[in-house]
Design a protein around this motif. Structure first.
Motif, PDB file in Angstrom:
ATOM      1  N   UNK A 149      -7.568   8.270  -5.981  1.00 17.80           N
ATOM      2  CA  UNK A 149      -6.810   8.705  -7.151  1.00 17.80           C
ATOM      3  C   UNK A 149      -5.336   8.890  -6.825  1.00 17.80           C
ATOM      4  N   UNK A 150      -5.045   9.246  -5.566  1.00 19.94           N
ATOM      5  CA  UNK A 150      -3.654   9.468  -5.174  1.00 19.94           C
ATOM      6  C   UNK A 150      -2.838   8.183  -5.198  1.00 19.94           C
ATOM      7  N   UNK A 151      -3.496   7.016  -5.191  1.00 21.43           N
ATOM      8  CA  UNK A 151      -2.764   5.745  -5.172  1.00 21.43           C
ATOM      9  C   UNK A 151      -1.994   5.499  -6.456  1.00 21.43           C
ATOM     10  N   UNK A 152      -2.400   6.144  -7.538  1.00 24.39           N
ATOM     11  CA  UNK A 152      -1.718   5.922  -8.815  1.00 24.39           C
ATOM     12  C   UNK A 152      -0.294   6.457  -8.810  1.00 24.39           C
ATOM     13  N   UNK A 153       0.017   7.387  -7.901  1.00 35.99           N
ATOM     14  CA  UNK A 153       1.373   7.929  -7.825  1.00 35.99           C
ATOM     15  C   UNK A 153       2.285   7.118  -6.908  1.00 35.99           C
ATOM     16  N   UNK A 154       1.732   6.126  -6.229  1.00 33.79           N
ATOM     17  CA  UNK A 154       2.530   5.295  -5.319  1.00 33.79           C
ATOM     18  C   UNK A 154       3.103   4.117  -6.096  1.00 33.79           C
ATOM     19  N   UNK A 155       4.425   4.078  -6.249  1.00 26.75           N
ATOM     20  CA  UNK A 155       5.061   3.037  -7.057  1.00 26.75           C
ATOM     21  C   UNK A 155       4.890   1.647  -6.448  1.00 26.75           C
ATOM     22  N   UNK A 156       4.834   1.579  -5.123  1.00 23.61           N
ATOM     23  CA  UNK A 156       4.678   0.268  -4.480  1.00 23.61           C
ATOM     24  C   UNK A 156       3.340  -0.371  -4.821  1.00 23.61           C
ATOM     25  N   UNK A 157       2.321   0.468  -5.004  1.00 28.75           N
ATOM     26  CA  UNK A 157       1.000  -0.064  -5.342  1.00 28.75           C
ATOM     27  C   UNK A 157       0.927  -0.543  -6.782  1.00 28.75           C
ATOM     28  N   UNK A 158       1.941  -0.237  -7.592  1.00 26.61           N
ATOM     29  CA  UNK A 158       1.966  -0.668  -8.983  1.00 26.61           C
ATOM     30  C   UNK A 158       2.875  -1.874  -9.183  1.00 26.61           C
ATOM     31  N   UNK A 159       3.398  -2.432  -8.090  1.00 29.48           N
ATOM     32  CA  UNK A 159       4.342  -3.545  -8.176  1.00 29.48           C
ATOM     33  C   UNK A 159       3.675  -4.845  -7.732  1.00 29.48           C
TER      34      UNK A 159
ATOM     35  N   UNK B  91       5.304  -7.640  -7.031  1.00 31.38           N
ATOM     36  CA  UNK B  91       6.107  -8.181  -5.936  1.00 31.38           C
ATOM     37  C   UNK B  91       5.763  -7.528  -4.609  1.00 31.38           C
ATOM     38  N   UNK B  92       5.459  -6.229  -4.649  1.00 29.78           N
ATOM     39  CA  UNK B  92       5.104  -5.535  -3.416  1.00 29.78           C
ATOM     40  C   UNK B  92       3.775  -6.052  -2.865  1.00 29.78           C
ATOM     41  N   UNK B  93       2.807  -6.299  -3.734  1.00 22.60           N
ATOM     42  CA  UNK B  93       1.526  -6.857  -3.292  1.00 22.60           C
ATOM     43  C   UNK B  93       1.719  -8.252  -2.688  1.00 22.60           C
ATOM     44  N   UNK B  94       2.510  -9.076  -3.346  1.00 22.59           N
ATOM     45  CA  UNK B  94       2.754 -10.428  -2.825  1.00 22.59           C
ATOM     46  C   UNK B  94       3.489 -10.371  -1.491  1.00 22.59           C
ATOM     47  N   UNK B  95       4.408  -9.429  -1.379  1.00 26.61           N
ATOM     48  CA  UNK B  95       5.153  -9.305  -0.121  1.00 26.61           C
ATOM     49  C   UNK B  95       4.216  -8.953   1.028  1.00 26.61           C
ATOM     50  N   UNK B  96       3.282  -8.031   0.793  1.00 21.68           N
ATOM     51  CA  UNK B  96       2.340  -7.663   1.844  1.00 21.68           C
ATOM     52  C   UNK B  96       1.432  -8.835   2.215  1.00 21.68           C
TER      53      UNK B  96
ATOM     54  N   UNK C  88      -2.955 -20.018   0.019  1.00 24.99           N
ATOM     55  CA  UNK C  88      -1.848 -19.415   0.770  1.00 24.99           C
ATOM     56  C   UNK C  88      -0.544 -19.448  -0.018  1.00 24.99           C
ATOM     57  N   UNK C  89      -0.141 -20.624  -0.466  1.00 21.12           N
ATOM     58  CA  UNK C  89       1.150 -20.749  -1.136  1.00 21.12           C
ATOM     59  C   UNK C  89       1.291 -19.890  -2.396  1.00 21.12           C
ATOM     60  N   UNK C  90       0.228 -19.662  -3.203  1.00 20.36           N
ATOM     61  CA  UNK C  90       0.415 -18.809  -4.382  1.00 20.36           C
ATOM     62  C   UNK C  90       0.851 -17.385  -4.069  1.00 20.36           C
ATOM     63  N   UNK C  91       0.584 -16.881  -2.863  1.00 15.07           N
ATOM     64  CA  UNK C  91       1.004 -15.534  -2.499  1.00 15.07           C
ATOM     65  C   UNK C  91       2.478 -15.469  -2.123  1.00 15.07           C
ATOM     66  N   UNK C  92       3.106 -16.596  -1.842  1.00 14.88           N
ATOM     67  CA  UNK C  92       4.450 -16.598  -1.291  1.00 14.88           C
ATOM     68  C   UNK C  92       5.491 -16.589  -2.399  1.00 14.88           C
ATOM     69  N   UNK C  93       6.285 -15.511  -2.437  1.00 16.71           N
ATOM     70  CA  UNK C  93       7.425 -15.475  -3.352  1.00 16.71           C
ATOM     71  C   UNK C  93       8.507 -16.440  -2.877  1.00 16.71           C
TER      72      UNK C  93
END
Length: 550
Positions: A245-255, A257-262, A291-296
Motif C-alpha cells: 500500500x505504501x507504493x501508492x505514495x511513491x511518485x516514481x512508481x506512478x510514472x 517513463x520511470x518504469x521504462x527507464x528501469x 527489448x526495443x519497446x522498453x527503450x525510450x
C-alpha cells in the motif's frame, strides 16, 4: 510322537518389527504424537509472545527450532509460519520502530528484536537457496509478506526494504536458488507480473545485479525473468496494482517513463555483460518484440547490434532486424551497410534455418528504386550463383525474388538479353567467354555483375526437380506479371514438396509412366537357357559381365 500344536496361535501373522523391534504402526503413532506435541508447543510459544513482552525470548527459541541445521536444507515450516505471524504483529504494532525519546532499555529491546528479525530473514533466504521446491515457495511467500509489513509500517523503510534491504536478498536467492525453476516461476506469476511495484523494483535489482560479470547460467536466468515482463505500459497507463500500500505514495512508481527507464537499465546491464554466443542469438531473436519497446532511447542498442552484425554468420542475420529498426526509425548511420549485407550472402546462407527471415529483410533493403543498378545486379548475380548449390526449397524462393528485382530495376535486365555483335558471335560460339563477374570482390559496386549474364538460371531450368525447373523458366519468359508475393515461397519445405508429390493419387495421371523398356529374363546370371537359343539377348549383359559373383 508329534506334539499337538495350537492352531489359533500359529495361524496369526507376526507383526513386522524394525528398528529395535518396534512395530511400524507404533512408530507412526509415536511420530504423529510428537508432531502434535510440537505444534502445541509452537502455538504456546507464539501466544505467550503476543501476551507479554517478558516472553520475547520465545522468539529466539522458535528461531532455533526453525533451522536446526543452520543451512535451511530441512526447515521446520510450521515454525517459519509462526515466526512470520509473530514479526508481522510486532511490526504492525510499532515494536520494531524506535521512538524519538525512548529510554535506553527500550532501545536495547528494539535493537534485539531487529537483530532477531534479520536472523529470521537470513534463514528464509537460506531456505529459498538450498531447500526443496515446496519449502522454497513457502519461504518466498513468508519473506514477501514480511517485506510488505516492513514497507507499510516502519517509517523510512518503505523504500529501503525494496532497494537495499530484504528484497535484494530475496531477488538474489530467487536467481541463484538450487533447482529453482519452480521458485522463479512462482516469483514471476504470483508477485512480479500481477504487481507493478514488484516489477519496478525487480528491474532495479536486476540492473544492479547484472552490472557485475556473471556466469552464462545466471545470465540465462536473468533473460528469462526480463523476457517474462513483456507488457510495456502505454503513455496513458495508470498504475493501480501494487503489492504494498505504501507504493501508492511513491511518485516514481506512478510514472511510465520511470518504469521504462528501469527496464532499459536492466536490459542494458545484461547486454553489456559477457554473453555467450547462444545467449546472444536468443537476445537478437527477441530484440524487436521484447527489448526495443522498453527503450525510450533505442540508440543505446546501437553498440550491441553493430557488434553482433559484425560477428558474421547466423548472428549477423539475426541482428539485421534490430539494426534495420534503428536505421529506419532512429536514422542510424551505418557505414558500408550494403557492403556488409552483401558479405552475408555466403554458401551457408541458403542452408540456414534463418533463410526465410533474411530474405524478408533483404526484400525490404533492396525495395528502393533509388539504389544503383550495379549494386542490385551484384545481389542478383550472387544469389543466382548460390542457387547452383542451394536446396530446392531455397531456389523456389530466390527466383521470384530476383524477378521482383528485375521489375523494380529495369536497367539490370541487360543481364538477361544482352545483344552480342555479329563479329563476336562466332568467336563466342567457338571459344566461349569468361564470366566478368568477380565473386571474390567484397564491394558490390565493383563486382562487374552488370556486365555478366544469368547463365546460372539457365542451368537451373534443367534441374532434377520439376517444380524448380518450372519456376526457373519465368526468368526466360516475358515479364508480364507485375510482381510475385515472395511470402508465398519463403516457407516452402521438403515436407511440403513430398506431400505435393504424394498427392498425385488425387490427380489421375494423364499417362502411365514406363518402368522398364524390356523385361529381362535374367538379372545376375550369365547361364544361357535353351529357350533363349543359347544367346544372351537380355539387356544389361555388359553390366553382368562386369560383376564377379564367385
Amino acid at each position: 510322537m508329534p506334539a499337538i500344536t495350537n492352531k489359533s496361535v500359529s495361524s496369526k501373522k507376526r507383526k513386522s518389527t524394525k528398528a529395535g523391534g518396534v512395530p511400524s504402526s507404533k512408530r507412526r503413532a509415536v511420530a504423529e504424537n510428537e508432531s502434535a506435541e510440537s505444534m502445541v508447543r509452537i502455538q504456546q510459544l507464539e501466544e505467550q509472545i503476543a501476551e507479554s513482552r517478558k516472553h520475547y525470548n520465545n522468539i529466539a527459541t522458535l528461531i532455533s527450532m526453525l533451522g536446526e541445521d543452520g543451512q535451511g536444507i530441512n526447515p521446520n515450516l510450521p515454525v517459519a509460519v509462526s515466526l512470520c505471524r509473530v514479526f508481522s504483529r510486532l511490526i504492525a504494532g510499532g515494536n520494531l520502530a524506535e521512538p524519538d525519546r525512548a529510554a535506553e532499555n527500550e532501545k536495547i529491546v528494539v535493537a534485539w528484536l531487529k537483530e532477531r528479525c534479520r536472523e529470521y530473514q537470513r534463514i528464509l533466504v537460506s531456505i529459498m537457496r538450498q531447500s526443496d521446491a515446496s519449502s522454497q515457495i513457502t519461504a518466498l511467500t513468508l519473506a514477501m509478506r514480511l517485506l510488505n509489513e516492513r514497507a507499510t509500517h516502519i517509517p523510512g523503510d518503505d523504500t529501503q526494504a525494496w532497494t537495499s534491504g530484504l528484497f535484494r536478498s530475496i531477488f538474489e536467492a530467487v536467481v541463484e536458488a538450487r533447482d529453482g525453476q519452480t521458485l522463479r516461476s512462482e516469483f514471476l506469476e504470483k508477485f512480479v507480473k500481477p504487481h507493478e511495484d514488484v516489477t519496478y523494483y525487480t528491474f532495479m535489482q536486476l540492473a544492479e545485479y547484472a552490472a557485475t560479470a556473471r556466469s552464462t547460467e545466471i545470465l540465462e536466468t536473468l533473460v528469462t525473468l526480463l523476457s517474462a515482463c513483456d507488457s510495456v505500459p502505454s503513455a496513458d497507463h495508470e498504475f493501480e496494482s501494487f503489492y504494498s500500500k505504501a507504493s501508492k505514495q511513491n511518485k516514481k512508481l506512478l510514472s511510465v517513463n520511470s518504469h521504462k527507464k528501469r527496464a532499459q537499465d536492466a536490459w542494458l546491464a545484461v547486454l553489456r555483460n559477457n554473453l555467450a554466443q547462444p545467449l546472444r542469438k536468443t537476445l537478437l531473436r527477441i530484440m524487436v518484440h521484447h527489448i526495443e519497446p522498453w527503450f525510450a532511447r533505442p540508440e543505446f542498442l546501437m553498440d550491441f547490434l553493430t557488434d553482433s552484425y559484425n560477428v558474421g554468420g547466423a548472428t549477423s542475420l539475426l541482428a539485421l532486424s534490430g539494426l534495420f529498426y534503428l536505421i529506419q526509425e532512429k536514422n542510424l548511420d551505418y557505414p558500408q551497410f550494403y557492403t556488409k549485407l552483401y558479405s552475408l550472402l555466403d554458401a551457408d546462407l541458403l542452408h540456414s534455418k534463418h533463410r526465410s527471415r533474411f530474405l524478408r529483410l533483404l526484400n525490404t533493403f533492396l525495395a528502393s528504386t533509388h539504389l544503383p543498378a550495379t549494386l542490385v545486379a551484384s545481389f542478383i548475380k550472387r544469389l543466382s550463383r548460390l542457387a547452383l548449390n542451394a536446396p530446392p526449397t531455397a531456389i523456389v524462393a530466390i527466383v521470384p525474388f530476383m524477378y521482383n528485382l528485375f521489375k523494380s530495376h529495369p536497367t539490370c535486365t541487360y543481364m538477361l538479353h544482352r545483344v552480342v555483335p555479329d563479329k563476336k558471335q562466332k568467336e563466342l560460339e567457338a571459344e566461349g567467354m569468361d564470366d566478368p563477374f568477380d565473386p571474390n570482390e567484397p564491394n558490390p559496386d565493383r563486382t562487374g555483375a552488370i556486365e555478366s549474364s544469368l547463365w546460372e538460371i539457365d542451368t537451373l531450368q534443367s534441374h532434377y526437380h520439376p517444380n524448380v525447373a518450372s519456376i526457373a523458366r519465368i526468368i526466360s519468359e516475358q515479364f508480364t506479371k507485375m510482381s510475385y508475393n515472395v511470402e508465398d515461397f519463403l516457407d516452402y519445405t521438403y515436407q511440403g514438396m513430398l506431400q505435393a508429390e504424394l498427392g498425385l493419387e488425387e490427380k489421375p495421371l494423364k499417362k502411365i509412366p514406363v518402368v522398364e523398356y524390356q523385361i529381362p529374363k535374367r538379372i545376375f546370371t550369365d547361364r544361357l537357357l535353351e529357350e533363349d537359343g543359347g544367346v544372351d539377348t537380355a539387356p544389361g549383359s555388359l553390366v553382368r559381365a562386369l560383376w564377379d559373383f564367385s
